[in-house]
Write an enzyme that holds these catalytic residues in place. Structure first.
Site, PDB file in Angstrom:
ATOM      1  CE  LYS A 148      -3.982  -2.266   2.202  1.00 25.66           C
ATOM      2  NZ  LYS A 148      -5.024  -2.169   3.273  1.00 25.66           N
TER       3      LYS A 148
ATOM      4  CE1 TYR B 194      -9.399  -3.455   0.002  1.00 25.24           C
ATOM      5  CE2 TYR B 194      -8.509  -1.458  -0.968  1.00 25.24           C
ATOM      6  CZ  TYR B 194      -8.340  -2.604  -0.211  1.00 25.24           C
ATOM      7  OH  TYR B 194      -7.108  -2.895   0.331  1.00 25.24           O
TER       8      TYR B 194
ATOM      9  CG  ASN C  91      -3.777  -2.176   6.753  1.00 26.26           C
ATOM     10  OD1 ASN C  91      -3.628  -1.842   5.584  1.00 26.26           O
ATOM     11  ND2 ASN C  91      -4.774  -2.931   7.161  1.00 26.26           N
TER      12      ASN C  91
ATOM     13  CG  HIS D 204      -5.204  -6.363  -0.495  1.00 24.15           C
ATOM     14  ND1 HIS D 204      -6.439  -6.504   0.090  1.00 24.15           N
ATOM     15  CD2 HIS D 204      -5.192  -7.230  -1.538  1.00 24.15           C
ATOM     16  CE1 HIS D 204      -7.137  -7.410  -0.586  1.00 24.15           C
ATOM     17  NE2 HIS D 204      -6.402  -7.863  -1.585  1.00 24.15           N
TER      18      HIS D 204
ATOM     19  CD  GLU E 216      -8.557  -9.514  -3.816  1.00 25.95           C
ATOM     20  OE1 GLU E 216      -9.404  -9.269  -2.935  1.00 25.95           O
ATOM     21  OE2 GLU E 216      -7.350  -9.747  -3.547  1.00 25.95           O
TER      22      GLU E 216
HETATM   23  P1  RTP Z   1      -6.925  -6.057   3.121  1.00 27.18           P
HETATM   24  O1  RTP Z   1      -8.220  -6.396   2.429  1.00 27.18           O
HETATM   25  O2  RTP Z   1      -6.434  -4.652   2.838  1.00 27.18           O
HETATM   26  O3  RTP Z   1      -5.874  -7.102   2.892  1.00 27.18           O
HETATM   27  O4  RTP Z   1      -7.160  -6.075   4.696  1.00 27.18           O
HETATM   28  P2  RTP Z   1      -7.956  -7.142   5.554  1.00 27.18           P
HETATM   29  O5  RTP Z   1      -8.474  -8.246   4.702  1.00 27.18           O
HETATM   30  O6  RTP Z   1      -7.078  -7.500   6.699  1.00 27.18           O
HETATM   31  O7  RTP Z   1      -9.160  -6.260   6.091  1.00 27.18           O
HETATM   32  P3  RTP Z   1     -10.609  -5.991   5.415  1.00 27.18           P
HETATM   33  O8  RTP Z   1     -11.650  -6.328   6.426  1.00 27.18           O
HETATM   34  O9  RTP Z   1     -10.693  -6.635   4.069  1.00 27.18           O
HETATM   35  O10 RTP Z   1     -10.593  -4.412   5.241  1.00 27.18           O
HETATM   36  C1  RTP Z   1      -9.954  -3.794   4.148  1.00 27.18           C
HETATM   37  C2  RTP Z   1      -9.153  -2.606   4.640  1.00 27.18           C
HETATM   38  O11 RTP Z   1     -10.046  -1.627   5.153  1.00 27.18           O
HETATM   39  C3  RTP Z   1      -9.469  -0.971   6.269  1.00 27.18           C
HETATM   40  N1  RTP Z   1     -10.306  -1.131   7.448  1.00 27.18           N
HETATM   41  N2  RTP Z   1     -10.561  -0.169   8.268  1.00 27.18           N
HETATM   42  N3  RTP Z   1     -11.531   1.379  10.421  1.00 27.18           N
HETATM   43  C4  RTP Z   1     -11.853   0.085  10.337  1.00 27.18           C
HETATM   44  O12 RTP Z   1     -12.537  -0.469  11.167  1.00 27.18           O
HETATM   45  C5  RTP Z   1     -11.340  -0.671   9.222  1.00 27.18           C
HETATM   46  N4  RTP Z   1     -11.574  -1.946   8.992  1.00 27.18           N
HETATM   47  C6  RTP Z   1     -10.913  -2.241   7.854  1.00 27.18           C
HETATM   48  C7  RTP Z   1      -8.122  -1.600   6.521  1.00 27.18           C
HETATM   49  O13 RTP Z   1      -7.118  -0.769   5.957  1.00 27.18           O
HETATM   50  C8  RTP Z   1      -8.206  -2.926   5.801  1.00 27.18           C
HETATM   51  O14 RTP Z   1      -6.940  -3.350   5.383  1.00 27.18           O
HETATM   52 MG    MG Z   2      -9.569  -7.910   2.933  1.00 33.92          MG
END
Ligand code: RTP
Ligand code: MG
Length: 141
Positions: A11, A51, A114, A117, A128
């Site tokens: 990112k 997304y 963070n 991804h 994806e």
């Molecule tokens: P990613 O898709 O980026 O690999 O991350 P992830 O699976 O660990 O998390 P996901 O639930 O898919 O969420 C995508 C991205 O959205 C942001 N996020 N912010 N503020 C919040 O509560 C929150 N929750 C998720 C994070 O940057 C996450 O990587």
């Molecule tokens: Mg995710």
């Protein structure tokens, strides 16, 4: 375990920190091969499309704005159990909860910024990968 492919994105925060190489080294040491890669500054519509599953979530706009704040490094990783292996290397979404030694524990600043991804399932990985790479740009190795 089966040979899998997964989509990884370094990112904008991690690209800005100049740690692409350090993150690639972690993939390689874990036995994941980079079989496609490109740097790209995503447009708003590309980030929104990528997304789309999160469209209704409260953090959607912030997530899209963050993902277009600078260039990202996008790669396809290949290896045994690549989807889960990459998620393990990444650590928890919130870096405060990420296990020591994971990419997010070491390089992420917040739940928004963070660092990486990674696809969360084999099915989403295929979607994806196809979103960013034509099949001819993914190299079997
Ligand atoms: P990613 O898709 O980026 O690999 O991350 P992830 O699976 O660990 O998390 P996901 O639930 O898919 O969420 C995508 C991205 O959205 C942001 N996020 N912010 N503020 C919040 O509560 C929150 N929750 C998720 C994070 O940057 C996450 O990587
Ligand atoms: Mg995710």
């Amino acid at each position: 375990m089966a040979l899998e492919r997964t989509l990884s994105i370094i990112k904008p925060d991690a690209v800005a920190k100049n740690v692409i190489g350090e993150i690639y080294t972690r993939f390689e040491k874990a036995g994941l091969k980079i079989v496609a890669a490109k740097m790209k500054h995503l447009s708003k519509s590309e980030a929104e499309g990528f997304y789309a599953v999160h469209r209704e979530r409260p953090f959607f706009n912030a997530l899209v704005e963050f993902m277009i704040s600078g260039p990202v490094m996008i790669q396809v990783l290949e290896g045994e159990g690549a989807v889960a292996k990459n998620r393990e290397l990444m650590g928890a979404t919130n870096p405060k909860e990420a296990a020591p030694g994971t990419i997010r524990a070491d390089f992420a600043d917040s739940i928004d910024a963070n660092a990486v991804h990674g696809s969360d399932s084999l099915e989403n990985a295929a979607i994806e990968i196809a979103y960013f790479f034509p099949t001819t740009d993914v190299y079997a190795r």
